[in-house]
Design a protein around this motif. Structure first.
Motif, PDB file in Angstrom:
ATOM      1  N   ASP A 160     -54.987  35.045   2.364  1.00 48.58           N
ATOM      2  CA  ASP A 160     -54.830  33.694   1.809  1.00 48.58           C
ATOM      3  C   ASP A 160     -56.189  33.028   1.610  1.00 48.58           C
ATOM      4  OD1 ASP A 160     -52.196  33.346   1.382  1.00 48.58           O
ATOM      5  OD2 ASP A 160     -51.832  31.990   3.067  1.00 48.58           O
ATOM      6  N   ARG A 161     -57.051  33.210   2.600  1.00 48.60           N
ATOM      7  CA  ARG A 161     -58.387  32.575   2.534  1.00 48.60           C
ATOM      8  C   ARG A 161     -59.288  33.327   1.545  1.00 48.60           C
ATOM      9  NH1 ARG A 161     -58.350  33.342   8.887  1.00 48.60           N
ATOM     10  NH2 ARG A 161     -56.722  31.845   9.384  1.00 48.60           N
ATOM     11  N   ASP A 162     -59.260  34.656   1.616  1.00 46.10           N
ATOM     12  CA  ASP A 162     -60.157  35.462   0.773  1.00 46.10           C
ATOM     13  C   ASP A 162     -59.800  35.347  -0.707  1.00 46.10           C
ATOM     14  OD1 ASP A 162     -61.313  36.300   3.116  1.00 46.10           O
ATOM     15  OD2 ASP A 162     -60.342  38.271   3.130  1.00 46.10           O
ATOM     16  N   ASP A 163     -58.520  35.144  -0.995  1.00 45.88           N
ATOM     17  CA  ASP A 163     -58.046  35.238  -2.385  1.00 45.88           C
ATOM     18  C   ASP A 163     -58.058  33.913  -3.130  1.00 45.88           C
ATOM     19  OD1 ASP A 163     -57.524  37.863  -1.779  1.00 45.88           O
ATOM     20  OD2 ASP A 163     -55.340  37.678  -1.768  1.00 45.88           O
ATOM     21  N   ILE A 164     -58.214  32.795  -2.421  1.00 42.39           N
ATOM     22  CA  ILE A 164     -57.937  31.505  -3.060  1.00 42.39           C
ATOM     23  C   ILE A 164     -58.857  31.228  -4.260  1.00 42.39           C
ATOM     24  CG2 ILE A 164     -59.253  30.225  -1.284  1.00 42.39           C
ATOM     25  CD1 ILE A 164     -56.200  28.971  -3.328  1.00 42.39           C
ATOM     26  N   ALA A 165     -60.139  31.571  -4.154  1.00 43.28           N
ATOM     27  CA  ALA A 165     -61.042  31.294  -5.287  1.00 43.28           C
ATOM     28  C   ALA A 165     -60.597  32.072  -6.525  1.00 43.28           C
ATOM     29  CB  ALA A 165     -62.477  31.654  -4.912  1.00 43.28           C
ATOM     30  N   ALA A 166     -60.232  33.338  -6.339  1.00 38.72           N
ATOM     31  CA  ALA A 166     -59.793  34.155  -7.477  1.00 38.72           C
ATOM     32  C   ALA A 166     -58.472  33.641  -8.046  1.00 38.72           C
ATOM     33  CB  ALA A 166     -59.643  35.609  -7.038  1.00 38.72           C
ATOM     34  N   LYS A 167     -57.571  33.195  -7.183  1.00 35.87           N
ATOM     35  CA  LYS A 167     -56.289  32.666  -7.674  1.00 35.87           C
ATOM     36  C   LYS A 167     -56.528  31.412  -8.531  1.00 35.87           C
ATOM     37  CE  LYS A 167     -53.256  34.223  -3.930  1.00 35.87           C
ATOM     38  NZ  LYS A 167     -52.608  33.759  -2.686  1.00 35.87           N
ATOM     39  N   VAL A 168     -57.432  30.568  -8.085  1.00 34.63           N
ATOM     40  CA  VAL A 168     -57.743  29.359  -8.855  1.00 34.63           C
ATOM     41  C   VAL A 168     -58.360  29.756 -10.205  1.00 34.63           C
ATOM     42  CG1 VAL A 168     -59.208  27.292  -8.921  1.00 34.63           C
ATOM     43  CG2 VAL A 168     -57.925  27.851  -6.851  1.00 34.63           C
ATOM     44  N   ALA A 169     -59.221  30.769 -10.201  1.00 36.92           N
ATOM     45  CA  ALA A 169     -59.826  31.231 -11.463  1.00 36.92           C
ATOM     46  C   ALA A 169     -58.744  31.721 -12.432  1.00 36.92           C
ATOM     47  CB  ALA A 169     -60.844  32.335 -11.183  1.00 36.92           C
ATOM     48  N   VAL A 170     -57.749  32.434 -11.914  1.00 37.16           N
ATOM     49  CA  VAL A 170     -56.642  32.903 -12.770  1.00 37.16           C
ATOM     50  C   VAL A 170     -55.879  31.710 -13.329  1.00 37.16           C
ATOM     51  CG1 VAL A 170     -54.410  34.112 -12.763  1.00 37.16           C
ATOM     52  CG2 VAL A 170     -56.391  35.144 -11.630  1.00 37.16           C
ATOM     53  N   CYS A 171     -55.603  30.727 -12.472  1.00 37.70           N
ATOM     54  CA  CYS A 171     -54.886  29.520 -12.928  1.00 37.70           C
ATOM     55  C   CYS A 171     -55.661  28.840 -14.050  1.00 37.70           C
ATOM     56  CB  CYS A 171     -54.706  28.535 -11.764  1.00 37.70           C
ATOM     57  SG  CYS A 171     -53.497  29.087 -10.551  1.00 37.70           S
ATOM     58  N   GLN A 172     -56.962  28.722 -13.871  1.00 33.47           N
ATOM     59  CA  GLN A 172     -57.770  28.037 -14.875  1.00 33.47           C
ATOM     60  C   GLN A 172     -57.811  28.834 -16.171  1.00 33.47           C
ATOM     61  OE1 GLN A 172     -60.478  25.357 -11.877  1.00 33.47           O
ATOM     62  NE2 GLN A 172     -61.423  27.172 -12.771  1.00 33.47           N
ATOM     63  N   ALA A 173     -57.913  30.155 -16.075  1.00 32.82           N
ATOM     64  CA  ALA A 173     -57.949  30.991 -17.277  1.00 32.82           C
ATOM     65  C   ALA A 173     -56.654  30.866 -18.077  1.00 32.82           C
ATOM     66  CB  ALA A 173     -58.185  32.447 -16.886  1.00 32.82           C
ATOM     67  N   LEU A 174     -55.540  30.631 -17.390  1.00 31.92           N
ATOM     68  CA  LEU A 174     -54.238  30.575 -18.068  1.00 31.92           C
ATOM     69  C   LEU A 174     -53.746  29.144 -18.273  1.00 31.92           C
ATOM     70  CD1 LEU A 174     -52.419  33.585 -16.338  1.00 31.92           C
ATOM     71  CD2 LEU A 174     -53.689  33.549 -18.477  1.00 31.92           C
ATOM     72  N   GLY A 175     -54.601  28.163 -17.983  1.00 24.62           N
ATOM     73  CA  GLY A 175     -54.223  26.764 -18.212  1.00 24.62           C
ATOM     74  C   GLY A 175     -53.192  26.231 -17.234  1.00 24.62           C
ATOM     75  N   ALA A 197     -52.148  39.691 -16.000  1.00 29.21           N
ATOM     76  CA  ALA A 197     -52.868  40.900 -15.570  1.00 29.21           C
ATOM     77  C   ALA A 197     -54.283  40.906 -16.137  1.00 29.21           C
ATOM     78  CB  ALA A 197     -52.101  42.145 -16.010  1.00 29.21           C
ATOM     79  N   ALA A 198     -54.434  40.446 -17.386  1.00 25.95           N
ATOM     80  CA  ALA A 198     -55.768  40.418 -18.005  1.00 25.95           C
ATOM     81  C   ALA A 198     -56.661  39.412 -17.269  1.00 25.95           C
ATOM     82  CB  ALA A 198     -55.648  40.045 -19.483  1.00 25.95           C
ATOM     83  N   ALA A 199     -56.106  38.255 -16.914  1.00 26.46           N
ATOM     84  CA  ALA A 199     -56.897  37.251 -16.185  1.00 26.46           C
ATOM     85  C   ALA A 199     -57.312  37.784 -14.820  1.00 26.46           C
ATOM     86  CB  ALA A 199     -56.090  35.957 -16.039  1.00 26.46           C
ATOM     87  N   LEU A 200     -56.431  38.534 -14.182  1.00 30.00           N
ATOM     88  CA  LEU A 200     -56.760  39.129 -12.885  1.00 30.00           C
ATOM     89  C   LEU A 200     -57.852  40.192 -13.014  1.00 30.00           C
ATOM     90  CD1 LEU A 200     -53.425  39.755 -10.926  1.00 30.00           C
ATOM     91  CD2 LEU A 200     -55.452  38.600 -10.088  1.00 30.00           C
TER      92      LEU A 200
END
Ligand code: SF4
Ligand code: SF4
Length: 244
Positions: A160-175, A197-200
């Protein structure tokens, strides 16, 4: 509330039906590649302000990420989960998991809670009464007795802690940049999975879109506007607002 619970899974399969299973980033990637749908759940809070449960300060800070919102800043918590409105796509006709050896962490941990602030209560779980009347001791003083289970819980919290920055980046990439206020509700998105999948696969560092908060309560709106936060109450099209 009892300090100690015994447990033995009866294999009823109920926990594999109608539950959106939280996934780590790697598990989300695998879920997407195997043809599954991921649901994205977002909630936000202001540090030491609206939405932040003071008694969970350390826990919520560690699994959240700062984002700009209007003239201010908030922190978002993002959950990627397997979208299971009915039977999980991996549950076979005999109620057995077809990916048992590689099933997600949360599937291995159930019915134990991941959040250290939520006590395990059998009445909140899908397991039948007999599951709690047999088997070895599962938890003692709210801690898993089996060291392997305890390690899985820790691994889930760490992800949960390690992934949060990447999850936010995916959210931002997909609006997917409208959140709800923690405690008031959450927003839910069902992204198109090829784009997900592409955003990830191409996580963008430092991408900073502006976020907004979906709020339908008038008093809360006044309070949050005064903090300079960007709000919306428009009927959503891209997401669902699940209010509490
Ligand atoms: S992945 Fe397997 S264990 Fe997890 S919900 Fe689906 S069927 Fe159940
Ligand atoms: S609901 Fe409980 S008893 Fe039933 S399969 Fe899931 S963990 Fe086992």
């Amino acid at each position: 509330m009892t300090d100690s619970l015994r447990f033995a899974c009866t294999g009823c399969g109920k926990c594999c039906t109608g539950h959106h299973v939280p996934l780590t980033l790697d598990e989300s990637r695998r879920w997407a590649h195997s043809g599954g749908q991921v649901v994205v759940l977002i909630e936000a809070f202001v540090v030491d302000g609206p939405g932040m449960p003071a008694d969970q300060r350390e826990h919520v800070l560690r699994r959240s990420y700062p984002v700009p919102c209007g003239a201010s800043e908030m922190r978002v918590s993002v959950t990627f989960a397997a979208f299971n409105p009915g039977r999980c796509r991996n549950l076979d006709d005999n109620d057995l998991c077809t990916i048992y050896e590689t099933r997600p962490l949360v599937c291995r941990i159930y019915p134990v809670e991941i959040n250290p602030h939520i006590p395990l209560r059998p009445e909140n779980k899908d397991c039948p009464p007999e599951a709690w009347e047999q088997g070895p001791e599962l938890i003692h003083g709210q801690l898993p007795v089996d060291p392997q289970l305890a390690a899985l819980v820790q691994a889930s919290r760490q992800a949960d802690r390690d992934d949060i920055a990447a999850k936010v980046a995916v959210c931002q990439a997909l609006g997917m940049t409208t959140s709800a206020l923690k405690g008031n509700g959450f927003t839910a998105y069902l992204p198109e999975m090829t784009a997900f999948a592409a955003a990830l696969a191409h996580l963008a560092d430092g991408q900073q879109g502006s976020w907004s908060l979906h709020v339908e309560d008038d008093d809360l709106t006044v309070k949050l506007r005064a903090l300079g936060l960007q709000l919306t109450s428009e009927a959503p099209t891209y997401y669902a607002f699940i209010g509490f």
